[in-house]
Design a protein around this motif. Structure first.
Motif, PDB file in Angstrom:
ATOM      1  N   SER B   7       4.171   4.252   4.311  1.00 55.70           N
ATOM      2  CA  SER B   7       4.007   3.116   3.424  1.00 55.70           C
ATOM      3  C   SER B   7       2.546   2.762   3.247  1.00 55.70           C
ATOM      4  CB  SER B   7       4.796   1.932   3.986  1.00 55.70           C
ATOM      5  OG  SER B   7       4.504   0.792   3.270  1.00 55.70           O
ATOM      6  N   VAL B   8       1.839   2.779   4.362  1.00 50.70           N
ATOM      7  CA  VAL B   8       0.410   2.462   4.301  1.00 50.70           C
ATOM      8  C   VAL B   8      -0.328   3.511   3.469  1.00 50.70           C
ATOM      9  CG1 VAL B   8      -1.723   2.339   5.663  1.00 50.70           C
ATOM     10  CG2 VAL B   8       0.371   1.193   6.454  1.00 50.70           C
ATOM     11  N   GLU B   9       0.065   4.752   3.746  1.00 48.85           N
ATOM     12  CA  GLU B   9      -0.574   5.851   3.017  1.00 48.85           C
ATOM     13  C   GLU B   9      -0.325   5.721   1.504  1.00 48.85           C
ATOM     14  OE1 GLU B   9      -0.374  10.606   2.479  1.00 48.85           O
ATOM     15  OE2 GLU B   9       0.801   9.729   4.156  1.00 48.85           O
ATOM     16  N   LYS B  10       0.925   5.378   1.176  1.00 50.45           N
ATOM     17  CA  LYS B  10       1.326   5.189  -0.208  1.00 50.45           C
ATOM     18  C   LYS B  10       0.485   4.113  -0.868  1.00 50.45           C
ATOM     19  CE  LYS B  10       5.891   5.111  -2.088  1.00 50.45           C
ATOM     20  NZ  LYS B  10       7.308   4.794  -1.804  1.00 50.45           N
ATOM     21  N   SER B  11       0.333   3.002  -0.106  1.00 49.69           N
ATOM     22  CA  SER B  11      -0.457   1.892  -0.643  1.00 49.69           C
ATOM     23  C   SER B  11      -1.885   2.307  -0.898  1.00 49.69           C
ATOM     24  CB  SER B  11      -0.450   0.719   0.336  1.00 49.69           C
ATOM     25  OG  SER B  11       0.816   0.136   0.350  1.00 49.69           O
ATOM     26  N   ARG B  12      -2.405   3.094   0.068  1.00 53.20           N
ATOM     27  CA  ARG B  12      -3.791   3.518  -0.077  1.00 53.20           C
ATOM     28  C   ARG B  12      -3.959   4.431  -1.297  1.00 53.20           C
ATOM     29  NH1 ARG B  12      -5.366   5.860   5.263  1.00 53.20           N
ATOM     30  NH2 ARG B  12      -5.192   3.861   6.303  1.00 53.20           N
ATOM     31  N   LEU B  13      -2.975   5.318  -1.440  1.00 51.96           N
ATOM     32  CA  LEU B  13      -3.009   6.247  -2.569  1.00 51.96           C
ATOM     33  C   LEU B  13      -2.984   5.495  -3.896  1.00 51.96           C
ATOM     34  CD1 LEU B  13      -2.767   9.305  -3.430  1.00 51.96           C
ATOM     35  CD2 LEU B  13      -0.314   8.860  -3.633  1.00 51.96           C
ATOM     36  N   ILE B  14      -2.047   4.536  -3.961  1.00 50.90           N
ATOM     37  CA  ILE B  14      -1.913   3.822  -5.234  1.00 50.90           C
ATOM     38  C   ILE B  14      -3.167   3.021  -5.526  1.00 50.90           C
ATOM     39  CG2 ILE B  14      -0.764   1.699  -4.407  1.00 50.90           C
ATOM     40  CD1 ILE B  14       1.062   1.933  -6.827  1.00 50.90           C
ATOM     41  N   THR B  15      -3.771   2.451  -4.481  1.00 45.22           N
ATOM     42  CA  THR B  15      -5.010   1.695  -4.685  1.00 45.22           C
ATOM     43  C   THR B  15      -6.101   2.601  -5.229  1.00 45.22           C
ATOM     44  OG1 THR B  15      -4.382   0.345  -2.812  1.00 45.22           O
ATOM     45  CG2 THR B  15      -6.660   0.154  -3.552  1.00 45.22           C
ATOM     46  N   ARG B  16      -6.192   3.794  -4.627  1.00 44.07           N
ATOM     47  CA  ARG B  16      -7.197   4.746  -5.075  1.00 44.07           C
ATOM     48  C   ARG B  16      -6.991   5.087  -6.554  1.00 44.07           C
ATOM     49  NH1 ARG B  16      -6.702   8.321  -0.852  1.00 44.07           N
ATOM     50  NH2 ARG B  16      -5.593   9.862  -2.099  1.00 44.07           N
ATOM     51  N   ARG B  17      -5.735   5.332  -6.851  1.00 44.07           N
ATOM     52  CA  ARG B  17      -5.436   5.731  -8.227  1.00 44.07           C
ATOM     53  C   ARG B  17      -5.652   4.584  -9.223  1.00 44.07           C
ATOM     54  NH1 ARG B  17      -1.565  10.874  -8.693  1.00 44.07           N
ATOM     55  NH2 ARG B  17      -2.999  12.122  -7.442  1.00 44.07           N
ATOM     56  N   VAL B  18      -5.359   3.352  -8.784  1.00 42.27           N
ATOM     57  CA  VAL B  18      -5.603   2.194  -9.643  1.00 42.27           C
ATOM     58  C   VAL B  18      -7.088   2.107  -9.965  1.00 42.27           C
ATOM     59  CG1 VAL B  18      -5.714  -0.323  -9.674  1.00 42.27           C
ATOM     60  CG2 VAL B  18      -3.611   0.808  -9.041  1.00 42.27           C
ATOM     61  N   PHE B  19      -7.903   2.340  -8.949  1.00 44.29           N
ATOM     62  CA  PHE B  19      -9.347   2.283  -9.199  1.00 44.29           C
ATOM     63  C   PHE B  19      -9.800   3.383 -10.159  1.00 44.29           C
ATOM     64  CE2 PHE B  19      -9.755  -0.535  -5.440  1.00 44.29           C
ATOM     65  CZ  PHE B  19     -10.484  -1.524  -6.073  1.00 44.29           C
ATOM     66  N   MET B  20      -9.244   4.573  -9.934  1.00 42.08           N
ATOM     67  CA  MET B  20      -9.592   5.671 -10.832  1.00 42.08           C
ATOM     68  C   MET B  20      -9.193   5.328 -12.271  1.00 42.08           C
ATOM     69  SD  MET B  20      -8.505   8.853  -8.456  1.00 42.08           S
ATOM     70  CE  MET B  20      -8.761  10.215  -9.580  1.00 42.08           C
ATOM     71  N   LEU B  21      -7.978   4.755 -12.378  1.00 42.34           N
ATOM     72  CA  LEU B  21      -7.480   4.376 -13.693  1.00 42.34           C
ATOM     73  C   LEU B  21      -8.354   3.299 -14.324  1.00 42.34           C
ATOM     74  CD1 LEU B  21      -5.088   5.528 -15.194  1.00 42.34           C
ATOM     75  CD2 LEU B  21      -3.738   3.567 -14.471  1.00 42.34           C
ATOM     76  N   ALA B  22      -8.755   2.349 -13.479  1.00 41.02           N
ATOM     77  CA  ALA B  22      -9.596   1.249 -13.963  1.00 41.02           C
ATOM     78  C   ALA B  22     -10.914   1.800 -14.518  1.00 41.02           C
ATOM     79  CB  ALA B  22      -9.856   0.243 -12.858  1.00 41.02           C
TER      80      ALA B  22
END
Lengths: 376, 653
Positions: B7-22
């Protein structure tokens, strides 16, 4: 083990009201107010049909947004697939019983509203995917089985909407779906492969397009090809925006729209009208408001505990960005003209309903941010 | 725990991707912003222009042509309101369909349809076609009724030329017609003012004074919507009217002159002998200039063009005739000035049995039985040809030519005003060498003495010649457009002024015996006695018994005039014909003599000169002098009115 345990707790009304995102509401009100003025201007400063309708819808759907904001996020989680199924069924019904207008069947007559199910689908797909990826482990995401299911879930509505035909909405739904798959963590190589595949298959895809769609795309690459025909909209829109200059021509003074050079000024070209009257400075302000809206939604996502909430917020924020980007690029002549409304600003009940629905789910994520939704 | 880690890993991944998307979003936003910048700031002017072009459409309104008025301010060329149909070719989708509808609504003839189609061939697809430029009110209102069915059809209220006195002045004023490509190239002012259906001068004053007359087009700016419908008028720069051109012509005199020539081919010109103002310049037959304004019909044009009496020729300035005996006063004057004749020397005219002979060629007098012994005054009065043969022989053609040119023959007298004006011919030995390439024969001098042979004059030249004799021998400038700087008093003053510093010794002034340029009002004679002699002889010709125009005289001193008849042969008379002695009425029309008459009036204190020419009108005394007589009365009757106008009193206008 497969039964879902929802980690829930009770919130007091005070707690709920305290955690409402008032800043988000302020932004929505601001954009809503601007939209009323813009629609008012399309009617040459007369408070009549379009303005009245737009204002009424804005108020009704804003009210709906406020009410639905207090629906618990777990409700959306539980009913995600159901919501998706309803939307697909509506799309299906539309194909057979939909209202015909200017060559396409997009609307369902619900007496009080002509509902465009494809607009609701835009939200349903996010909810559905958020639910889907909520359960899946990072490692499993790359598994073919788990790639195939969302692809099918995405292709069904896209195909149905394309059959209406409504290329714009179909592309927006597809785009939204792809972004969420990306956010969920699918390996980047798949995106690269599919992009390559898309380019290769592009000539084939073009041959499947309807003649008017083809002409729109050809016209996009060369608007002067047929300045009074298909290129007309792009040229006139650019003239309107360009002639607005830095400060704009002033409220109610947009000659391009006033003299009916602008096509579909209430809906897809509302930004053109706004930009003509309020100029570069006004356009930038409006863009900033949208950026704030998106930023706010993303930050709500960060503070949400559940992956479902996060994915929904990020997905929805990206979807809104996509709508805005496609719409504005289109009227600026950066993208071909495909029907894509500008969120909140454009006249149109279904589009408004869909955005407000999405925003209410976002608000629900905020209010119930502490809700944990277990994977198992 | 694994779940939790996942779950933590998932959250980290999504955060990373959100930043990339941003980041991607920001780049895209940057793209939109720069596009907005380029449209609204860099290229703003371009799009503003395009927006105005979209929004504003200009219509040129036709310029108002200036009026042409006579001496009494009667409007000779007026503007009338006309109803027109314009077709905006770029707005018409189905041309044939529109024309079919128009045909039914306006009841157009097949000829008119043909004209429209021909016109369409000529025009560019975005031009405006004037389908009809003179609808009547019924047609126009009917058109307006059906307008909603006729996209691209525009009913237009315009102004067009109207000549209220129809055919009385067409040779003076001219006429207008649709501007042709040639007209557009001829004058920039036409090009500038070009609007659909523009009419420009085609002849006469209308043609010559285009620049002054045309005026300036107006502009109507309308705000239009996307379908080209006018929403509101933004701007109206009103068209301006061209300058008013005031002529020296007296409408009533002109009308009488035309009336006198009715049914004949010929010309009457009348002139003020001091100011040079042309009072009348009639040419017959004439035609109605109004027919040309809206494009003359095929039949009408054919009639005018093929008329054997040639209505299109302005005979006063473009008709060349042998002056015949009207030339005699000038021959006599030349002989007196050069001193080659003693006016008291008698010469015997013995009639046709004993004609004048020179190198075995016989020259006859017009009078069969002969005049007997003639002195110069009598020879002029009775127009004895024998006397003039001899006098011309003594004078010589070159000396005669000097005087003839000086008094206005052989050159354009209205300068460039009328493009069709002819110079005529005043022959001399050099001219013949250059023009024909042969030497001069003395016999040619002899017939030149009676105004036959090579000499060719226009009626207006004869009028000028008479004027310059009548005014005492002073150079004047004939003109038909009013010149405020010239009036009777100033002319008299200028004539008088040249003698202030000069004690007049007239006997041996050689500079008046050579060919040279003369200033305005400069004396043209060597000895004023010679002029007086000629004037007196002309008086005799009209007012004394045996004078050739004795029958047309006035006894009233007010109208009394002095004149000289002329009968010019158009064909050499053969010996057989001479024996037949046919009356003019027995001869075929085209072979009949031209009748001429020149005169000035009143004899005492003369003010006007007149020349009359009637083609194939027989003798000058019967064919031309009576017309002159009537016109002279009219001119003198109107003299005081004319003077009043001249002095600025417009109460009579």
């Amino acid at each position: 083990m497969l039964t879902e345990r929802l980690n829930t707790r009770n919130y007091s009304l005070f707690e709920k009201l305290k955690s409402v995102d008032y800043f988000l509401i302020l932004i929505i009100i601001l954009i809503g107010a601007i939209s009323v003025f813009a629609i008012y201007s399309t009617e040459r400063g007369e408070f009549s049909f379009y303005t009245k309708n737009h204002l009424l819808r804005l108020l009704v759907f804003f009210g709906m947004f406020l009410v639905l904001s207090f629906v618990r996020i777990t409700f959306w989680y539980k009913n995600a697939y159901f919501f998706y199924a309803v939307c697909v069924s509506l799309l299906f019904i539309t194909l057979f019983f939909g209202l015909m207008a200017s060559g396409s069947r997009r609307w369902l007559d619900l007496y009080f509203l002509n509902l465009q199910p494809s607009e609701i689908m835009k939200i349903a797909i996010i909810v559905c995917f958020a639910r889907y990826y909520h359960r899946i482990q990072t490692a499993e995401i790359q598994n073919y089985k788990f790639i195939l299911v969302p692809l099918i879930l995405l292709l069904i509505p896209c195909y149905l909407v394309l059959q209406q035909p409504d290329l714009g909405t179909s592309i927006l739904i597809a785009g939204t779906g792809v972004i969420i798959i990306w956010l969920a963590g699918l390996n980047i190589k798949y995106f690269v492969y599919s992009a390559l595949l898309l380019i290769v298959s592009l000539p084939f895809a073009v041959s499947l397009l309807k003649p008017y769609q083809k002409s729109r795309i050809l016209t996009f690459f060369n608007p002067d090809r047929d300045p009074l025909g298909a290129g007309y909209q792009i040229i006139q829109s650019k003239i309107a925006i360009g002639s607005g200059g830095f400060f704009g021509k002033g409220f109610l003074k947009g000659t391009q729209s006033y003299l009916e050079f602008l096509p579909e000024k209430h809906t897809d070209f509302i930004f053109t009208l706004f930009s003509e009257e309020f100029g570069f400075i006004g356009s930038i302000m409006l863009l900033l408001l949208y950026i704030l809206l998106i930023y706010r939604i993303i930050s709500i996502g960060f503070y949400a505990k559940s992956f479902f909430s996060k994915l929904f917020c990020f997905g929805f924020a990206s979807a809104i960005f996509l709508y805005i980007f496609v719409n504005i690029s289109m009227v600026l002549g950066l993208l071909p003209i495909v029907g894509a409304p500008l969120p909140i600003m454009s006249y149109g009940g279904s589009s408004m309903l869909s955005i407000m629905l999405g925003l209410s789910i976002v608000m629900s994520c905020k209010i119930y941010s502490q809700d944990q939704i277990s994977n198992y | 725990m694994q779940n939790r880690a996942s779950s933590v890993e998932k959250s980290r991944l999504i955060t990373r991707r959100v930043f990339m998307l941003a980041a991607a979003k920001l780049i895209l936003l940057g793209g939109i912003t720069s596009r907005l910048y380029s449209l609204q700031i860099s290229d703003r002017e371009k799009y503003e222009l395009l927006s105005d072009k979209n929004r504003i459409r200009e219509w040129k309104t036709p310029p108002q042509r200036g009026f042409i008025v006579d001496h009494f301010n009667n409007i000779l060329a007026d503007n009338d309101r006309v109803f027109q149909v314009h077709l905006d070719l770029d707005q018409i989708k189905d041309f044939n369909d529109i024309i079919f509808k128009l045909k039914n609504i306006l009841e157009l003839s097949n000829n008119e349809l043909k004209k429209i189609y021909r016109e369409k061939e000529r025009l560019k697809p975005w031009d405006t076609l004037v389908a009809s430029d003179n609808l009547n009110w019924t047609q126009f209102s009917k058109l307006n009724l059906y307008l909603h069915e006729l996209e691209g059809v525009k009913p237009v209220v315009s102004s067009s030329r109207f000549y209220p006195y129809k055919n009385s002045l067409v040779h003076v004023v001219g006429y207008v017609g649709a501007a042709s490509q040639k007209d557009i190239e001829r004058k920039d002012v036409i090009k500038e003012n070009l609007v659909p259906g523009l009419k420009v001068g085609k002849s006469g004053i209308e043609y010559a004074k285009e620049t002054q007359l045309i005026g300036r087009y107006g502009i109507k700016r309308y705000e239009v919507n996307s379908s080209g419908k006018r929403i509101s008028q933004i701007d109206y720069i009103k068209e301006t009217q061209g300058e008013k051109i005031k002529l020296t012509v007296d409408l009533e005199v002109q009308q009488l002159a035309q009336e006198l020539l009715k049914g004949k081919a010929g010309s009457i010109s009348a002139m003020d002998i001091y100011t040079g103002e042309i009072i009348a310049m009639a040419s017959s037959p004439t035609y109605d200039p109004n027919k040309f304004t809206h494009g003359i019909g095929h039949k009408d044009w054919g009639e005018i063009r093929d008329d054997p009496l040639k209505p299109l020729v302005n005979k006063s300035i473009a008709g060349l005739y042998s002056p015949g005996s009207t030339f005699k006063p000038l021959v006599a004057l030349a002989a007196l000035e050069f001193g080659t004749i003693d006016p008291e020397r008698p010469i015997l005219c013995k009639g046709h049995k004993h004609p004048y002979e020179l190198y075995d060629v016989k020259y006859h007098c017009w009078k069969k039985q002969g005049h007997g012994y003639m002195r110069l005054r009598n020879a002029i009065k009775q127009s004895c040809d024998i006397y003039f043969y001899e006098m011309a022989r003594l004078l010589g053609v070159d000396r005669l030519a000097i005087i003839a040119k000086r008094y206005g023959l052989g050159s354009n007298i209205l300068k460039d005003l009328y493009f069709d004006e002819k110079k005529g011919v005043v022959p001399n030995t050099l001219w013949k060498k250059n023009a024909i390439g042969k030497s001069w024969y003395l016999g040619e001098t002899v017939i030149n003495g009676i105004g036959q042979g090579y000499i060719q004059t226009t009626p207006l030249q004869l009028c000028l010649m008479t004027a310059q004799i009548a005014n005492g021998g002073y150079k004047i400038k004939p003109h038909i457009i009013r010149d405020e700087s010239i009036n009777y008093e100033s002319a008299r003053l200028k004539i008088a002024n040249q003698f202030v510093n000069e004690t007049a010794d007239f006997s041996n002034d050689e500079k008046f015996l050579v060919d040279r340029d003369y200033k305005l009002y400069e004396r043209l004679y060597r000895d004023p006695k010679n002029i007086e002699f000629i004037k007196d002889a002309m008086f005799g010709s009209t007012n004394e018994q045996y004078g050739t125009s004795y029958k047309s005289r006035y006894d009233d001193v007010k109208y009394q005039y002095a004149g000289k008849t002329g009968t010019s042969q158009v064909k050499r008379i053969t010996e057989e014909e001479r024996k037949l002695d046919l009356d003019q009425s027995q001869i075929e029309y085209k072979n009949r003599d031209h009748a001429l008459f020149i005169a000035f009036a009143p004899y005492k204190n003369p003010r006007y000169s007149i020349s009359v020419l009637v083609e194939h009108g027989g003798s000058g005394s019967s064919g031309a002098a009576p017309l002159a007589s009537k016109l002279i009365k009219k001119i003198i009757d109107r003299h005081s009115l004319r003077e009043q106008i001249e002095k600025g009193s417009t109460s009579l206008a």
